[in-house]
Motif scaffolding. Structure first.
Motif, PDB file in Angstrom:
ATOM      1  N   THR A   1     -57.344  58.001  99.227  1.00 40.06           N
ATOM      2  CA  THR A   1     -57.330  57.261 100.493  1.00 40.06           C
ATOM      3  C   THR A   1     -56.361  56.098 100.346  1.00 40.06           C
ATOM      4  OG1 THR A   1     -59.066  55.716  99.822  1.00 40.06           O
ATOM      5  CG2 THR A   1     -59.786  57.800 100.838  1.00 40.06           C
ATOM      6  N   PRO A   2     -55.950  55.467 101.442  1.00 41.21           N
ATOM      7  CA  PRO A   2     -55.069  54.298 101.318  1.00 41.21           C
ATOM      8  C   PRO A   2     -55.669  53.206 100.446  1.00 41.21           C
ATOM      9  CG  PRO A   2     -55.073  55.087 103.577  1.00 41.21           C
ATOM     10  CD  PRO A   2     -56.126  55.878 102.856  1.00 41.21           C
ATOM     11  N   GLU A   3     -56.987  53.035 100.525  1.00 43.98           N
ATOM     12  CA  GLU A   3     -57.636  51.999  99.710  1.00 43.98           C
ATOM     13  C   GLU A   3     -57.561  52.340  98.224  1.00 43.98           C
ATOM     14  OE1 GLU A   3     -59.608  51.924 103.777  1.00 43.98           O
ATOM     15  OE2 GLU A   3     -58.915  53.465 102.370  1.00 43.98           O
ATOM     16  N   LEU A   4     -57.818  53.598  97.889  1.00 42.15           N
ATOM     17  CA  LEU A   4     -57.742  54.003  96.485  1.00 42.15           C
ATOM     18  C   LEU A   4     -56.318  53.874  95.959  1.00 42.15           C
ATOM     19  CD1 LEU A   4     -60.071  57.138  96.603  1.00 42.15           C
ATOM     20  CD2 LEU A   4     -60.469  55.073  95.245  1.00 42.15           C
ATOM     21  N   ASP A   5     -55.335  54.289  96.764  1.00 41.21           N
ATOM     22  CA  ASP A   5     -53.943  54.169  96.340  1.00 41.21           C
ATOM     23  C   ASP A   5     -53.558  52.709  96.130  1.00 41.21           C
ATOM     24  OD1 ASP A   5     -53.693  56.915  96.493  1.00 41.21           O
ATOM     25  OD2 ASP A   5     -52.767  56.891  98.484  1.00 41.21           O
ATOM     26  N   ALA A   6     -54.006  51.846  97.023  1.00 44.78           N
ATOM     27  CA  ALA A   6     -53.700  50.420  96.884  1.00 44.78           C
ATOM     28  C   ALA A   6     -54.335  49.849  95.628  1.00 44.78           C
ATOM     29  CB  ALA A   6     -54.187  49.659  98.114  1.00 44.78           C
ATOM     30  N   ALA A   7     -55.556  50.253  95.329  1.00 43.44           N
ATOM     31  CA  ALA A   7     -56.235  49.769  94.124  1.00 43.44           C
ATOM     32  C   ALA A   7     -55.468  50.164  92.876  1.00 43.44           C
ATOM     33  CB  ALA A   7     -57.657  50.325  94.070  1.00 43.44           C
ATOM     34  N   VAL A   8     -55.059  51.426  92.803  1.00 42.27           N
ATOM     35  CA  VAL A   8     -54.338  51.923  91.631  1.00 42.27           C
ATOM     36  C   VAL A   8     -52.978  51.254  91.501  1.00 42.27           C
ATOM     37  CG1 VAL A   8     -53.205  53.965  90.667  1.00 42.27           C
ATOM     38  CG2 VAL A   8     -55.553  54.119  91.527  1.00 42.27           C
ATOM     39  N   GLU A   9     -52.221  51.219  92.596  1.00 38.21           N
ATOM     40  CA  GLU A   9     -50.869  50.654  92.544  1.00 38.21           C
ATOM     41  C   GLU A   9     -50.895  49.164  92.209  1.00 38.21           C
ATOM     42  OE1 GLU A   9     -49.494  51.690  96.421  1.00 38.21           O
ATOM     43  OE2 GLU A   9     -49.548  53.848  95.981  1.00 38.21           O
ATOM     44  N   THR A  10     -51.843  48.435  92.771  1.00 35.62           N
ATOM     45  CA  THR A  10     -51.924  46.997  92.509  1.00 35.62           C
ATOM     46  C   THR A  10     -52.337  46.727  91.070  1.00 35.62           C
ATOM     47  OG1 THR A  10     -52.523  46.607  94.823  1.00 35.62           O
ATOM     48  CG2 THR A  10     -52.957  44.829  93.261  1.00 35.62           C
ATOM     49  N   ALA A  11     -53.301  47.483  90.568  1.00 33.30           N
ATOM     50  CA  ALA A  11     -53.730  47.306  89.180  1.00 33.30           C
ATOM     51  C   ALA A  11     -52.573  47.554  88.220  1.00 33.30           C
ATOM     52  CB  ALA A  11     -54.898  48.232  88.871  1.00 33.30           C
ATOM     53  N   LEU A  12     -51.815  48.624  88.453  1.00 29.58           N
ATOM     54  CA  LEU A  12     -50.682  48.937  87.573  1.00 29.58           C
ATOM     55  C   LEU A  12     -49.599  47.874  87.663  1.00 29.58           C
ATOM     56  CD1 LEU A  12     -50.416  52.782  88.248  1.00 29.58           C
ATOM     57  CD2 LEU A  12     -51.211  51.683  86.141  1.00 29.58           C
ATOM     58  N   ALA A  13     -49.352  47.373  88.860  1.00 29.73           N
ATOM     59  CA  ALA A  13     -48.323  46.350  89.037  1.00 29.73           C
ATOM     60  C   ALA A  13     -48.695  45.030  88.385  1.00 29.73           C
ATOM     61  CB  ALA A  13     -48.055  46.144  90.527  1.00 29.73           C
ATOM     62  N   ASN A  14     -49.984  44.860  88.074  1.00 27.76           N
ATOM     63  CA  ASN A  14     -50.440  43.600  87.502  1.00 27.76           C
ATOM     64  C   ASN A  14     -50.954  43.756  86.069  1.00 27.76           C
ATOM     65  OD1 ASN A  14     -50.517  41.233  89.698  1.00 27.76           O
ATOM     66  ND2 ASN A  14     -50.842  43.210  90.718  1.00 27.76           N
ATOM     67  N   GLY A  15     -50.425  44.771  85.381  1.00 26.48           N
ATOM     68  CA  GLY A  15     -50.638  44.852  83.944  1.00 26.48           C
ATOM     69  C   GLY A  15     -51.621  45.880  83.441  1.00 26.48           C
ATOM     70  N   ALA A  16     -52.267  46.662  84.333  1.00 32.44           N
ATOM     71  CA  ALA A  16     -53.180  47.693  83.843  1.00 32.44           C
ATOM     72  C   ALA A  16     -52.418  48.729  83.026  1.00 32.44           C
ATOM     73  CB  ALA A  16     -53.897  48.369  85.011  1.00 32.44           C
ATOM     74  N   ILE A  17     -53.029  49.198  81.955  1.00 30.48           N
ATOM     75  CA  ILE A  17     -52.410  50.203  81.102  1.00 30.48           C
ATOM     76  C   ILE A  17     -52.372  51.553  81.804  1.00 30.48           C
ATOM     77  CG2 ILE A  17     -52.739  51.489  78.938  1.00 30.48           C
ATOM     78  CD1 ILE A  17     -53.960  48.840  77.840  1.00 30.48           C
ATOM     79  N   GLY A  18     -53.396  51.824  82.579  1.00 24.58           N
ATOM     80  CA  GLY A  18     -53.477  53.048  83.364  1.00 24.58           C
ATOM     81  C   GLY A  18     -54.506  52.863  84.451  1.00 24.58           C
ATOM     82  N   ALA A  19     -54.430  53.679  85.495  1.00 25.63           N
ATOM     83  CA  ALA A  19     -55.399  53.576  86.587  1.00 25.63           C
ATOM     84  C   ALA A  19     -55.413  54.885  87.352  1.00 25.63           C
ATOM     85  CB  ALA A  19     -55.065  52.421  87.525  1.00 25.63           C
ATOM     86  N   ARG A  20     -56.561  55.204  87.928  1.00 26.45           N
ATOM     87  CA  ARG A  20     -56.699  56.418  88.738  1.00 26.45           C
ATOM     88  C   ARG A  20     -57.966  56.304  89.587  1.00 26.45           C
ATOM     89  NH1 ARG A  20     -60.672  59.824  86.547  1.00 26.45           N
ATOM     90  NH2 ARG A  20     -59.805  61.715  87.438  1.00 26.45           N
ATOM     91  N   MET A  21     -57.998  57.071  90.671  1.00 19.16           N
ATOM     92  CA  MET A  21     -59.263  57.195  91.383  1.00 19.16           C
ATOM     93  C   MET A  21     -60.211  58.007  90.501  1.00 19.16           C
ATOM     94  SD  MET A  21     -59.042  60.277  94.095  1.00 19.16           S
ATOM     95  CE  MET A  21     -60.702  60.682  93.543  1.00 19.16           C
TER      96      MET A  21
END
Length: 401
Positions: A329-349
């Motif tokens: 969903t747009p919310e899940l995509d935003a969560a993943v993209e924002t986490a990665l852009a701010n230093g997360a090693i990996g992220a996924r729904m």
């Protein structure tokens, strides 16, 4: 705060006595391996600290009464009537009981069926009536398997009180049958297995065909890493159409390939699949086939190189669910993209999709920064404020009192 006191209080207020005991089971986070379970593939989930509690007491008759903090209504029926509530040919359709209670009543019914006492539960001494009160701190609809936590807590309690002596894998199968046939949600067995077999500091690698399992130490704590859950507050329900349609697409793809299930396909089969399938079916098949391989690669990476080596696999998994399986969903995509852009090693729904939660693998020192960034991104997009919290691999069911 634990929901155990809430379960005890609800039991007392609903039934006017104290429970014989309180049992609990955890929700789960799936580290990787989404929608592969009902395709007889591989998954790598872990149990989380958030738990569902079942306060339970035996009765002197054959009645089963169920109360829940989810609803004001108390549901009651005779044990021998469960077989009439959940006839196999209807599988969840037009039930005479609320869906939340079908998880609980369905477990009691499936336990009778699994022990050869289906339709006779009320007549056997070990199948005495019970009162059950449910309270939970597993977020409902967040993709953290609140349903499997309910099933695990109730199955564990009844297994003890009815003195059935069933092992955790059998109880997981009971939970899946309850969810598939009583509730009508066409899920695989991953959620129940993850809840029943949880171990502290380890994920559980599950072969969903053989039900063979292996504990896989994650090393998150020693590596200074946290699993940050981003609950988007977009709720989902597995019994709705999107999940069922994905499952049907997978079955169609396997049939076209001439195999029992997509477990039997490999990446090398995808060019042939492209020649014989429509675009949608191909993309559904491609997700399952590549996701199975990503699970195997993740187990190898975390074992041989450590948890920081799995980031790209998590990201690739999300892209596959977003583009090929189309369950983000747009919310899940935003969560993943924002986490990665701010230093997360990996992220996924994580979870069945169409809402729920994302996870991000984040250095302990970066949790606050990633949390703030996600909250700001959701606010800027006009999304409902997310609920963020960290989880760690935890133990499975237990008797708490």
């Amino acid at each position: 705060m634990s929901a155990a006191p809430a379960a005890r209080e609800l039991f007392a207020s609903s039934f006017g006595r104290e429970p014989d005991g309180i049992w609990s089971a955890p929700g789960r986070v799936n580290l990787i391996g989404e929608h592969t379970d009902y395709n007889e593939g591989f998954v790598l989930p872990f149990a989380i600290p958030h738990r569902t509690y079942a306060a339970v007491a035996l009765r002197t008759d054959n009645r089963i009464r169920v109360a829940s903090s989810f609803a004001r209504l108390t549901v009651e029926c005779a044990l021998e009537d469960l077989a009439h509530l959940f006839p196999v040919e209807h599988q969840g359709a037009d039930r005479d009981v609320p869906e939340w209670s079908a998880y609980v009543l369905g477990v009691a019914w499936a336990l009778g069926a699994s022990t050869g006492s289906a339709g006779e539960a009320g007549s056997a001494t070990r199948f005495r009536g019970v009162d059950i009160a449910i309270a939970s701190d597993v977020p409902v609809g967040a993709g953290l398997s609140s349903s499997a936590a309910i099933e695990g807590a109730v199955a564990s309690a009844l297994n003890d009180l009815w003195e059935l002596g069933l092992d955790p894998v059998t109880l997981a199968q009971v939970g899946r049958r309850a969810e598939n046939e009583a509730v009508g949600a066409p899920t695989g067995i991953m959620d129940q297995m993850a809840s029943m077999l949880g171990q502290e500091d380890a994920a559980t690698f599950i072969d969903c065909r053989s039900l063979e399992t292996r504990s896989v130490p994650t090393g998150f704590r020693d590596a200074g890493l946290e699993v940050l859950v981003i609950d988007t507050q977009v709720t989902h329900a597995h019994s709705t159409g999107g999940y069922r349609e994905r499952r049907e697409s997978c079955e169609r793809g396997a049939q076209l390939l001439g195999i029992r299930s997509l477990r039997d396909a490999s990446v090398a089969d995808l060019p042939r699949a492209a020649e014989i399938m429509d675009d949608v079916t191909l993309r559904r098949v491609r997700h399952i086939v590549t996701e199975n391989q990503r699970v195997l690669d993740t187990v190898a990476a975390v074992t041989e190189q450590g948890p920081r080596a799995i980031g790209e696999l998590l990201v690739a998994s999300h892209a596959s669910m977003r583009d090929d399986f189309e369950i983000s969903t747009p919310e899940l995509d935003a969560a993943v993209e924002t986490a990665l852009a701010n230093g997360a090693i990996g992220a996924r729904m994580t979870g069945g999709g169409f809402g729920g939660s994302a996870i991000a693998l984040v250095a302990h020192a970066s949790v606050d920064a990633v949390t703030d960034a996600v909250q700001q991104a959701f606010a800027a997009a006009g999304f409902t404020a997310p609920h963020l919290f960290t989880v760690s691999p935890s133990d499975g069911p237990r008797r708490d009192v």
